[in-house]
Write an enzyme that holds these catalytic residues in place. Structure first.
Site, PDB file in Angstrom:
ATOM      1  N   GLY A  59      -0.712   4.473   0.359  1.00  0.00           N
ATOM      2  CA  GLY A  59      -1.332   5.727   0.814  1.00  0.00           C
ATOM      3  C   GLY A  59      -0.461   6.591   1.759  1.00  0.00           C
ATOM      4  O   GLY A  59       0.684   6.475   1.806  1.00  0.00           O
ATOM      5  N   LEU A  60      -1.270   7.362   2.513  1.00  0.00           N
ATOM      6  CA  LEU A  60      -0.555   8.317   3.541  1.00  0.00           C
ATOM      7  C   LEU A  60       0.294   7.384   4.464  1.00  0.00           C
ATOM      8  O   LEU A  60       1.523   7.621   4.739  1.00  0.00           O
ATOM      9  CB  LEU A  60      -1.729   8.732   4.244  1.00  0.00           C
ATOM     10  CG  LEU A  60      -1.821  10.231   3.760  1.00  0.00           C
ATOM     11  CD1 LEU A  60      -2.804  11.015   4.654  1.00  0.00           C
ATOM     12  CD2 LEU A  60      -0.837  11.185   3.310  1.00  0.00           C
ATOM     13  N   ARG A 108     -14.630   7.565  14.028  1.00  0.00           N
ATOM     14  CA  ARG A 108     -13.526   8.470  13.721  1.00  0.00           C
ATOM     15  C   ARG A 108     -13.806   9.966  13.784  1.00  0.00           C
ATOM     16  O   ARG A 108     -14.910  10.354  12.831  1.00  0.00           O
ATOM     17  CB  ARG A 108     -12.772   8.168  12.442  1.00  0.00           C
ATOM     18  CG  ARG A 108     -11.562   8.812  12.135  1.00  0.00           C
ATOM     19  CD  ARG A 108     -10.849   8.318  11.063  1.00  0.00           C
ATOM     20  NE  ARG A 108     -11.515   8.500   9.668  1.00  0.00           N
ATOM     21  CZ  ARG A 108     -11.445   9.640   9.138  1.00  0.00           C
ATOM     22  NH1 ARG A 108     -11.020  10.673   9.559  1.00  0.00           N
ATOM     23  NH2 ARG A 108     -12.098   9.675   7.875  1.00  0.00           N
ATOM     24  N   GLY A 124       1.410   4.053   4.229  1.00  0.00           N
ATOM     25  CA  GLY A 124       2.235   3.313   3.423  1.00  0.00           C
ATOM     26  C   GLY A 124       3.557   4.103   2.994  1.00  0.00           C
ATOM     27  O   GLY A 124       4.617   3.672   3.102  1.00  0.00           O
ATOM     28  N   GLY A 157       0.879  -1.077  -0.037  1.00  0.00           N
ATOM     29  CA  GLY A 157       0.082   0.114   0.117  1.00  0.00           C
ATOM     30  C   GLY A 157       0.764   1.367  -0.015  1.00  0.00           C
ATOM     31  O   GLY A 157       1.809   1.267   0.625  1.00  0.00           O
ATOM     32  N   HIS A 202     -20.419   8.568   6.475  1.00  0.00           N
ATOM     33  CA  HIS A 202     -20.228   9.979   6.566  1.00  0.00           C
ATOM     34  C   HIS A 202     -21.714  10.748   6.281  1.00  0.00           C
ATOM     35  O   HIS A 202     -22.333  10.512   5.229  1.00  0.00           O
ATOM     36  CB  HIS A 202     -19.317  10.533   5.321  1.00  0.00           C
ATOM     37  CG  HIS A 202     -18.582  11.622   5.593  1.00  0.00           C
ATOM     38  ND1 HIS A 202     -19.363  12.937   5.165  1.00  0.00           N
ATOM     39  CD2 HIS A 202     -17.542  12.197   5.868  1.00  0.00           C
ATOM     40  CE1 HIS A 202     -18.576  13.926   5.400  1.00  0.00           C
ATOM     41  NE2 HIS A 202     -17.399  13.443   5.884  1.00  0.00           N
ATOM     42  N   ARG A 258     -19.701  12.734  13.004  1.00  0.00           N
ATOM     43  CA  ARG A 258     -20.190  11.999  11.911  1.00  0.00           C
ATOM     44  C   ARG A 258     -21.328  11.127  12.117  1.00  0.00           C
ATOM     45  O   ARG A 258     -22.482  10.884  11.671  1.00  0.00           O
ATOM     46  CB  ARG A 258     -19.188  11.459  11.149  1.00  0.00           C
ATOM     47  CG  ARG A 258     -18.243  12.389  10.470  1.00  0.00           C
ATOM     48  CD  ARG A 258     -16.950  11.553   9.749  1.00  0.00           C
ATOM     49  NE  ARG A 258     -16.403  12.729   9.182  1.00  0.00           N
ATOM     50  CZ  ARG A 258     -15.256  12.630   8.645  1.00  0.00           C
ATOM     51  NH1 ARG A 258     -14.657  11.197   8.454  1.00  0.00           N
ATOM     52  NH2 ARG A 258     -14.448  13.447   7.878  1.00  0.00           N
ATOM     53  N   LEU A 308      -6.071  11.272   8.418  1.00  0.00           N
ATOM     54  CA  LEU A 308      -4.813  11.674   7.767  1.00  0.00           C
ATOM     55  C   LEU A 308      -3.968  11.946   9.147  1.00  0.00           C
ATOM     56  O   LEU A 308      -2.602  11.409   8.910  1.00  0.00           O
ATOM     57  CB  LEU A 308      -5.043  13.103   7.179  1.00  0.00           C
ATOM     58  CG  LEU A 308      -5.867  13.134   5.958  1.00  0.00           C
ATOM     59  CD1 LEU A 308      -5.954  14.531   5.459  1.00  0.00           C
ATOM     60  CD2 LEU A 308      -5.891  12.264   5.047  1.00  0.00           C
TER      61      LEU A 308
END
Lengths: 247, 251, 638
Positions: C42-43, C436, C45, C40, C266, C331, C442
């Site tokens: 993403g942020l 969350r 990884g 992965g 969401h 949320r 992030l």
């Protein structure tokens, strides 16, 4: 000792500059602007035709007396033309190679006609310039105009005898074929310049959001100005200006 | 709605490709173009055909994966929009739509509409970064950055790396992509430290990849889904000239 | 199997600092000997791969996309939280910690969350140094905005593209390591199995998505940074390619799966427009800073144009129900309140599934230019999708599946119960409990990747636990054979139904029975239906093409096959947890005013499920949640 700057050796700067697409564009821009300067100066000379035969002939004669300067300009121009054309050819070949398979439908969004056809307008301008140089070599004129330019002589105010440039121009443009060809030629040149000037600013990085609109206007304005200036002479001749000099 | 599609089909990188025609019947105007392709693929799979391969991921216009030339225009002719966000309401019932992959030597076709865009990764690897390691960074407020600089940096940094600029350019030039990164980083004090090295290295990587040169036609900015303007290219040209001058004379 | 979270002793505030200095170190010269496989990009990884490579480990990073820059972190819009107290509004590490614990409805691990809050400030500094163009004030300092579940402004942002810029920062750091030869990137490569040898993760089996070739990679540690499983619901805000295959394969190889039923919905997404829609698009929570959510007070007004409904006939239900947080309620709470008003027949738009998000007041107050500057790209996105101008007409919104708090169980070192298998980012379960907070995803991804894993993975190597497994160990060949057999089986069914039709059906089932609200009867029905659907899938699915080429249909089939197993575990977990907490809302466990009712006496634990074979039920392990600092209280945003 090799100095390392920005990860490249200073000794290799020049080859890298010539090798890179940006460097080639720099060269095209600089040579292009150089030739533009010549075209502009050339026009100021040509426009003296409207000040009468004496002024124009004296100007032409004056130019020929500064033979050394003329040669410097000629050599510079030749180098500029050579560089401009060779870079254009190399870049165009590279650009063609970058898209070996064309699109079935190609639309080139956002691209102006001048921008799409630079290589063609440029090539035709080259042909025109080649002819234009011949145009002034006296012998080539006989067949077209029926005049032998070698016989066109005049005497200036100070008593020297020289070419009668005024009469040559009027005689040349009295032929509609020559005039039309000339107007088309400068038209192509200015079409080329309308994009070329803008692109030169872009390639040299002399453009930002603030000046963007100004650069665009400058480019098209300059191109139109040059066109009107150059085209005014054959048009004026066609309208009868200077005919009396031929008789 | 009913649409006819002419789609480039190519089995693999080495195979010959050609256009095939498909019909998209009863599609809704609220669908995106890619959702319509999903539907066409569903029908193809059900009828034993081979579905059309195309890249897409986020489907919200930010990942940069989708890459379809629609009627001669990358991502279609709607301004500032990726193919995944192009909805069928912008087409007319009965239209024929031609779909082609990005065409550029550095972007070879892998299959159908899928191309290989590694060349972009290699350009970033050549210098599209700030050389800082994790840890040891000073406080984020240590260097105040003028808002106008940050805003202009972000105008360039929004690039999604989709490659539409290359696909649209008549020279297949990657200038807009490269210039976006060069501009983004050279506008920030953090990136200015290695600006000369960066621009020289990235331009070299771009040229080595086989992209064409910029002839300032403006096609790239016309199709850029993030509306990046070609003034970033002028900035890169300036950076390049500056880097050469500095390398040659200042040092 | 006892689950030990290895939480260091000592006071909460100093646990991580002290523990960091106690962790084992690997000598720089020896780091080159360790291969780390990061799955992965993403942020979390990309951040981990870049940082580990900087440290000197030999890193291989894998992603299924065509470039590491495309991972779905890129779509995060609103921002990233950090306790830097830039606004002088009373923020602090402990306040961020308490907000996150409370936001997670007291189902997250206290020590992990505290560490996250402590690290948060350093993340911003790191990203600024990488050249992330965070929004700034005219004075040149960083600007903040507010986000749900907090009464302070601590969210740093880059227009509406924060995730993109943070990801590009990490991608660029990784690119630099690739150019230096410290990391290698494998794009268009999907992990299909985990290789476990003697209880230690030793490698992965991957499929080259272009050539179809199955290969394995050996490593001294495997890091899963593969994101969440929200795509199980078919319609979600995740990217089309996001999938659960890596974590699910790890689960089947022995890693325990924690709190699978904690999924997040969401509240503000663009409503479904027709049945062919393949994904939902989220509109950033940051819009609720200035947008006001409302529905008509009377059902008969629902069909009217929103502009024609006078102020007194509008019900700003979030502001009415939660006066102190108003439109920025968390949320889970906002989503349920929306469902409530729509269920009461006061929803707007097709099918009554929508509420207004109105910017009229904000535009009148601040002017259209300021709005354009703040949210311009979001308004454009809305306009592209809906064809409506939100500067003039209010947006229509409806909740959608967005994030999964559950994931593979990890200890304080982010290592799963399998030695050498680290799980970071959304793929693990650790920090968000049952819900969350916005702008925390992030933060967690980057904290894990930049600042936690690089310490703890070194400790694992230094502890001398990993034994070298040769790449020709029979375990690799065996795993490869299994993967090949599974793909061959998928291709051989040649039934009548497409993969997508199964996926859609599963998604509908889960949305109805295991979505925003869950009931015992519904969950039991889902648990009956899912195995049936799975059997139908393996008996009647039609996958086109072959395994030896780029075959997107096969990729999806393999992912859906995993969802058909994972979804059962999710429902099982939801059924077991007979309380309401965060995003998990059981209709049987409700307070008098309709809010979620937790049962701390019985359910204050992490539910970690262990795979015990195809035909046996998974075994539940409980990691008790104890709170030293945060006081467990009823969560109120009123």
């Amino acid at each position: 000792m090799l100095r390392k700057a920005g990860g490249i050796e200073a000794m290799k700067l020049l080859p890298q500059f010539f090798h890179s697409s940006l460097g080639k564009k720099y060269i095209m821009a600089i040579t292009g602007l150089g030739m533009l300067a010549f075209v502009a100066v050339h026009l100021t000379g040509n426009l003296q035709i409207f000040l009468g035969p004496e002024v124009l002939d004296a100007y032409a004669h004056g130019l020929h007396r500064a033979e050394e300067l003329l040669w410097v300009i000629r050599v510079c121009l030749l180098v500029f033309i050579g560089l401009h054309i060779s870079m254009a050819v190399v870049l165009t070949l590279g650009n063609r190679a970058a898209r070996p398979i064309p699109y079935e439908r190609s639309r080139l969004p956002g691209a102006s006609h001048a921008a799409r056809t630079m290589i063609w307008s440029g090539s035709m301008v080259a042909v025109f310039v080649a002819y234009h140089l011949l145009h002034h070599s006296a012998k080539a004129q006989v067949s077209l105009t029926g005049h032998d330019f070698a016989t066109f002589q005049t005497t200036l105010a100070d008593g020297t005898t020289c070419h009668d440039v005024f009469r040559m121009v009027v005689a040349g443009f009295s032929q509609p074929v020559v005039s039309v060809f000339y107007i088309v030629g400068v038209g192509l040149l200015c079409h080329h310049l309308s994009h070329g000037i803008e692109a030169a600013f872009q390639s040299l990085g002399l453009r930002n959001r603030v000046w963007d609109a100004a650069v665009r206007k400058l480019a098209s304005g300059a191109a139109w100005l040059l066109f009107v200036g150059y085209a005014s002479i054959p048009v004026a001749v066609a309208c009868g200006y200077g005919r009396e000099a031929l008789n | 709605m009913h649409l006819s599609l002419r789609v480039w089909r190519q089995k693999s990188a080495s195979a010959f490709g050609r256009f095939e025609t498909y019909e998209a019947r009863n599609v809704s105007a609220d669908m995106s173009l890619l959702e319509m392709l999903d539907e066409v693929n569903e029908d193809l799979i059900a009828s034993g055909g081979e579905p059309i391969a195309f890249d897409s991921d986020c489907r919200e216009g930010i990942c940069g994966a989708c890459s379809v030339v629609i009627d001669g225009v990358p991502h279609g002719s709607r301004h500032g929009t990726t193919a995944c966000q192009l909805h069928l309401r912008h087409f007319k019932d009965g239209d024929t739509i031609t779909l082609e992959p990005w065409r550029a030597r550095p972007f070879p076709v892998i299959k159908d509409l899928v191309v290989d865009r590694h060349a972009f990764d290699r350009i970033i690897q050549a210098g599209g970064y700030v050389s800082v390691k994790t840890g040891g960074a000073p406080d984020g407020n240590a260097i105040p950055i003028p808002k106008t600089d940050v805003d202009r940096a972000m105008d360039a940094a929004v690039c999604i790396g989709c490659g539409a600029c290359v696909a649209a350019c008549k020279n297949a030039s990657a200038m807009l992509f490269v210039a976006s990164k060069v501009s983004h980083l050279s506008l920030l004090p953090q990136g200015r430290v290695e600006r000369e090295r960066r621009v020289l290295a990235m331009v070299r990587a771009m040229d080595d990849a086989g992209f064409g040169a910029c002839t300032v036609t403006g096609s790239c900015e016309a199709v850029c889904p993030k509306n990046i303007r070609i003034d970033v290219i002028a900035r890169m040209n300036r950076e390049y000239g500056r880097a050469l001058l500095k390398a040659g004379f200042v040092e | 199997m006892p689950l030990d979270a290895h939480i260091p002793s000592g006071p909460l505030e100093s646990k991580w600092e002290r523990h960091k200095s106690d962790l084992g170190l690997v000598h720089p010269r020896h780091k080159r000997k360790y291969d780390v496989l990061v799955v992965g990009s993403g942020l979390s990884g990309a951040a981990a791969a870049a940082t580990l490579a900087e440290l000197g480990y030999r890193v291989k990073c894998f992603c299924f996309q065509d470039s590491a820059r495309r991972a779905h972190s890129i779509a995060a819009q609103g921002g990233i939280n950090a306790a830097k107290n830039c606004c002088n509004d009373g923020d602090s590490v402990s306040r961020l910690f308490r907000d996150t614990i409370k936001g997670g409805d007291f189902r997250s691990r206290e020590a992990n969350v505290y560490r996250l809050a402590q690290i948060s400030a350093a993340i911003i500094d790191q990203c600024v140094a990488q050249g992330v163009p965070f929004a700034r004030e005219y004075g040149g300092l960083l600007e903040n905005r507010s986000f749900g579940g907090a009464q302070v402004s601590r969210t740093f942002y880059v227009r509406g593209q924060t995730g993109q810029q943070l990801l590009l920062g990490a991608y660029q750091a990784l690119s630099r390591q690739i150019s230096l030869g410290n990391a290698r990137m494998f794009t268009r490569t999907e992990m299909l199995d985990l290789v476990v040898i003697d209880g230690q993760a030793k490698g992965i089996v991957v499929r080259d998505l272009v050539s179809g070739e199955i290969a394995s990679h050996a490593g001294d540690a495997v890091v899963l940074a593969t994101g969440g499983y929200a795509n199980m619901f078919y319609l979600s805000t995740n990217a089309k390619g996001c999938n659960a295959t890596a974590v699910w394969r790890a689960y089947r190889r022995g890693a325990v799966f924690a709190n699978p039923c904690f999924t997040q919905i969401h509240p503000t997404c663009i409503p479904v427009s027709d049945e062919h829609q393949c994904k939902l698009t989220l509109m950033s929570e940051s819009l609720r800073n200035d947008g006001r959510v409302w529905v008509p007070r009377r059902r008969e007004d629902c069909a009217k144009a929103p502009g024609s409904i006078p102020e007194e006939d509008r019900d700003y239900y979030l502001e009415r129900k939660y006066p102190s947080f108003g439109n920025l309620a968390p949320r889970d709470i906002a989503s349920r309140a929306t469902k409530e008003v729509c269920d009461a027949g006061r929803g707007v738009g097709p099918g009554g599934l929508g509420v207004y998000l109105d910017f009229g007041d904000a535009i009148r107050q601040m002017g259209i230019e300021r709005m354009r500057e703040r949210y311009g790209n979001l308004f454009e996105m809305y306009e592209r999708i809906r064809g409506e101008n939100a500067y003039e007409v209010p947006m229509r919104m409806y909740p959608a599946m967005h994030y999964t708090m559950g994931g593979l169980w990890v200890d304080y070192h982010l290592m799963s119960n399998l030695q050498g298998l680290f799980v970071i980012g959304e793929a693990n379960f650790s920090d968000h409990g049952a819900n969350r907070l916005g702008a925390s995803g992030l933060m967690q991804g980057l904290a894990d990747g930049y600042f936690i894993l690089p310490y703890t993975i070194g400790h694992y190597f230094a502890s001398g636990r990993p034994s070298k497994a040769p790449a020709n160990h029979p375990g690799f060949a065996a795993a490869e054979t299994e993967v090949k057999a599974r793909l061959a089986r998928l291709l051989s069914v040649q039934g009548k139904r497409t993969v997508t039709s199964f996926h859609r059906e599963l998604g509908r089932l889960l949305w109805n029975d295991c979505g925003m609200t869950r009931s015992e009867a519904g969950l039991r029905e889902a648990l009956r239906r899912i195995p049936e659907l799975r059997a139908e899938f393996w008996g009647d699915v039609k996958v086109s093409g072959s395994g030896g080429e780029l075959n997107q249909d096969l990729e999806r089939a393999n992912q859906v096959a995993d969802y058909l197993e994972l979804s059962e575990l999710v429902c099982r977990d939801a059924l077991m947890r007979r309380e309401s907490c965060g995003g998990h809302f059981r209709t049987e466990s409700v307070t008098e005013d309709g809010e979620a009712k937790r049962d701390d006496a019985q359910f204050a634990f992490v539910a970690a499920w262990e795979f015990r074979g195809e035909d046996r039920e998974p075994m539940l392990h409980k990691e008790p949640l104890e709170y030293e600092e945060a006081r467990m209280s009823t969560r109120s945003y009123r």
